[in-house]
Write an enzyme that holds these catalytic residues in place. Structure first.
Site, PDB file in Angstrom:
ATOM      1  N   HIS A 195       2.060   0.826  -7.852  1.00 48.37           N
ATOM      2  CA  HIS A 195       2.877   0.207  -8.905  1.00 48.37           C
ATOM      3  C   HIS A 195       4.370   0.483  -8.724  1.00 48.37           C
ATOM      4  O   HIS A 195       5.203  -0.205  -9.316  1.00 48.37           O
ATOM      5  CB  HIS A 195       2.396   0.650 -10.292  1.00 48.37           C
ATOM      6  CG  HIS A 195       2.784   2.031 -10.696  1.00 48.37           C
ATOM      7  ND1 HIS A 195       1.912   3.102 -10.617  1.00 48.37           N
ATOM      8  CD2 HIS A 195       3.947   2.541 -11.188  1.00 48.37           C
ATOM      9  CE1 HIS A 195       2.519   4.190 -11.061  1.00 48.37           C
ATOM     10  NE2 HIS A 195       3.752   3.887 -11.397  1.00 48.37           N
TER      11      HIS A 195
ATOM     12  N   ASP B  36      -4.208   2.485  -6.804  1.00 49.56           N
ATOM     13  CA  ASP B  36      -2.781   2.607  -7.115  1.00 49.56           C
ATOM     14  C   ASP B  36      -2.045   3.417  -6.052  1.00 49.56           C
ATOM     15  O   ASP B  36      -1.225   4.282  -6.359  1.00 49.56           O
ATOM     16  CB  ASP B  36      -2.559   3.224  -8.496  1.00 49.56           C
ATOM     17  CG  ASP B  36      -1.114   3.069  -8.977  1.00 49.56           C
ATOM     18  OD1 ASP B  36      -0.450   2.110  -8.536  1.00 49.56           O
ATOM     19  OD2 ASP B  36      -0.644   3.904  -9.773  1.00 49.56           O
TER      20      ASP B  36
ATOM     21  N   SER C 126       6.206   9.035 -10.627  1.00 50.10           N
ATOM     22  CA  SER C 126       5.104   8.299 -10.006  1.00 50.10           C
ATOM     23  C   SER C 126       5.211   8.312  -8.488  1.00 50.10           C
ATOM     24  O   SER C 126       6.256   7.984  -7.926  1.00 50.10           O
ATOM     25  CB  SER C 126       5.097   6.850 -10.498  1.00 50.10           C
ATOM     26  OG  SER C 126       4.742   6.781 -11.851  1.00 50.10           O
TER      27      SER C 126
END
Length: 484
Positions: free
Chosen positions: A116, A146, A222
């Site tokens: 993402h 992901d 992230s």
């Protein structure tokens, strides 16, 4: 290798040990605190060289509102000239408006981050700990885990050392390194709060076997690493449950390493697939109360048409308890066992059906593309419905050529639901006209007589297992009457 010394053979060490024992408790506590403090700083220093900051640019959209606009002629000449010049220049250059983190996994320039973070990126730029910047290319990505792998033109990088996430224990220290809120190389410390977290995301096609941590993870973290006190990567930070909640989630390092290896080699990750919708028996108390002889397992809710399971003897309402001898109790455990199986090679499922145990062979196939599964894999199995002519609220009829044509049915046997009564046990389960019932309480239903016979012998107050077909997919529901 650790060595254990016998103090009596080493007088100096024995004396030191005796002196340490004589120290005041407060001094001992401070020594321990200093040692732990030193451990944290050493880990942060060791890991930071393997962490990168990722900047992402997306091309700005350009809406030419001047074309055909009747109010353009009303603008002052200077304003009009500026708008016309902008139109001639076209879309603006990509602007770096997103940021995440990543970790170096090979010294020759391969980096791991979240999917993402780089999804739909026009340009990707990577900054190393020493300040050097490189444009990055996307080597491969896997939306279901992901994860994504990037490549930069650099060598001699310091690759992170990966640990065994399966050996990680709840309560261990966990250290997150990343760039939250554009604050590069931020280090936060916490613990592993839980393992095996699933059902965090609403999409059942996603790999969900997260490590949970209370080490602060914020936007920008992230893709960065979660490490243990040895400086080993045990997870890739991926998401949070609200800001400042102390609940963050990381992809286990074992999965990340497995996916990254395939992304580097093939540009994509190919996972095995059975073509079933599943839930844990623990999550289905109604069904669990109906079955005896099994406490844990994975319930087959739906079988996709043309999937691997549809070519086997597996049926809806079967309970899978093991894959090639490895017990499974949750959906994620089943997916983990199947995910890395060689495609096309038989696996043996231990299955509990009604009151007996079976061995069923299935050949996993490659997980279909998202476009192919949008209407099946990612949709939850629908429940069932009822009718006013029977105890369960279902009106059923034999499979006639007319009904086959009306509902575009391919089934060769069973009974067709032609009506469902409102406010009935089956209506609550959303059965609908056109569904083809093939079994009741694990008894084959080939015609109307089979249906009535099976229903007569069923205990509807306890619950009736109804297997049915909808759109070629096999499913099941439990219909339960009130007993009135």
């Amino acid at each position: 290798m650790k060595r254990f010394w016998h103090l009596a053979a080493y007088p100096v060490l024995a004396l030191a040990a005796h002196a340490a024992a004589a120290e005041p408790p407060a001094l001992k506590a401070m020594d321990l605190a200093r040692a732990l403090n030193q451990a944290f700083t050493e880990v942060a220093s060791k890991v930071s060289d393997s962490v990168v900051v990722i900047k992402v640019a997306q091309r700005n959209t350009f809406h030419d509102w001047t074309e055909g606009n009747p109010f353009l002629d009303m603008l002052p000449p200077e304003w009009r000239r500026r708008f016309e010049e902008r139109r001639e220049r076209g879309p603006a250059e990509p602007r770096f408006n997103g940021q995440g983190s990543g970790v170096i996994i090979r010294e020759d320039g391969y980096l791991l981050t979240n999917f993402h973070v780089v999804d739909n990126a026009e340009k990707i730029r990577v900054r190393l700990h020493d300040g050097r910047e490189f444009d990055a290319t996307l080597t491969g990505s896997d939306a279901q885990s992901d994860l994504a792998v990037l490549k930069i033109a650099a060598t001699g990088l310091k690759a992170a050392r990966f640990g065994d996430s399966s050996a990680t224990k709840v309560g261990e220290f966990a250290i997150a390194v990343g760039a939250p809120f554009d604050l590069d190389y931020t280090v936060t410390v916490g613990h592993i709060s839980a393992k095996g977290r699933s059902r965090i995301l609403p999409d059942p096609s996603m790999d969900q076997d997260f490590l949970q941590t209370d080490a602060n993870i914020n936007p920008g973290n992230s893709g960065g690493p979660l490490v243990n006190l040895e400086g080993e990567v045990i997870g890739i930070n991926t998401m949070i449950a609200g800001l400042n909640t102390g609940i963050g989630f990381a992809i286990p390092s074992n999965l990340a390493r497995e996916v990254a290896a395939q992304l580097i080699q093939h540009g994509k990750y190919t996972r095995g697939w059975l073509g079933v919708a599943i839930t844990s028996l623990r999550e289905d108390p109604d069904y669990r109360n109906l079955v005896q002889g099994v406490q844990d397992g994975v319930v087959v809710r739906e079988i996709m048409p043309d999937g691997p399971a549809a070519k086997s003897d597996l049926k809806p309402a079967d309970i899978i308890t093991a894959v090639d001898g490895h017990p499974v109790a949750t959906s994620q455990q089943l997916r983990y066992e199947i995910r890395s199986k060689p495609l096309g090679r038989e696996v043996v499922l231990d299955v509990y059906r009604k009151d007996r145990s079976l061995k069923i062979k299935v050949r996993p196939e490659a997980w279909p593309d998202a476009q192919e599964t949008a209407a099946t894999v990612r949709r939850r199995p629908a429940p069932a419905a009822v009718d006013s002519e029977s105890l369960l609220g279902l009106t059923v009829q034999p499979l006639t050529p007319e009904l086959r044509k009306k509902f575009a049915l391919q089934a060769q046997s069973g009974v067709v639901v032609t009506a469902v009564a409102g406010d009935s046990p089956a209506a609550a389960k959303e059965l609908k006209a056109g569904d083809v019932i093939t079994e009741l309480d694990h008894q084959p239903v080939r015609n109307l007589r089979d249906f009535r016979e099976a229903l007569k012998n069923a205990d509807t107050t306890k619950g009736v297992v109804v297997n049915y077909l909808r759109g070629g997919a096999g499913r099941f529901v439990i219909l339960k009457s009130s007993g009135d």
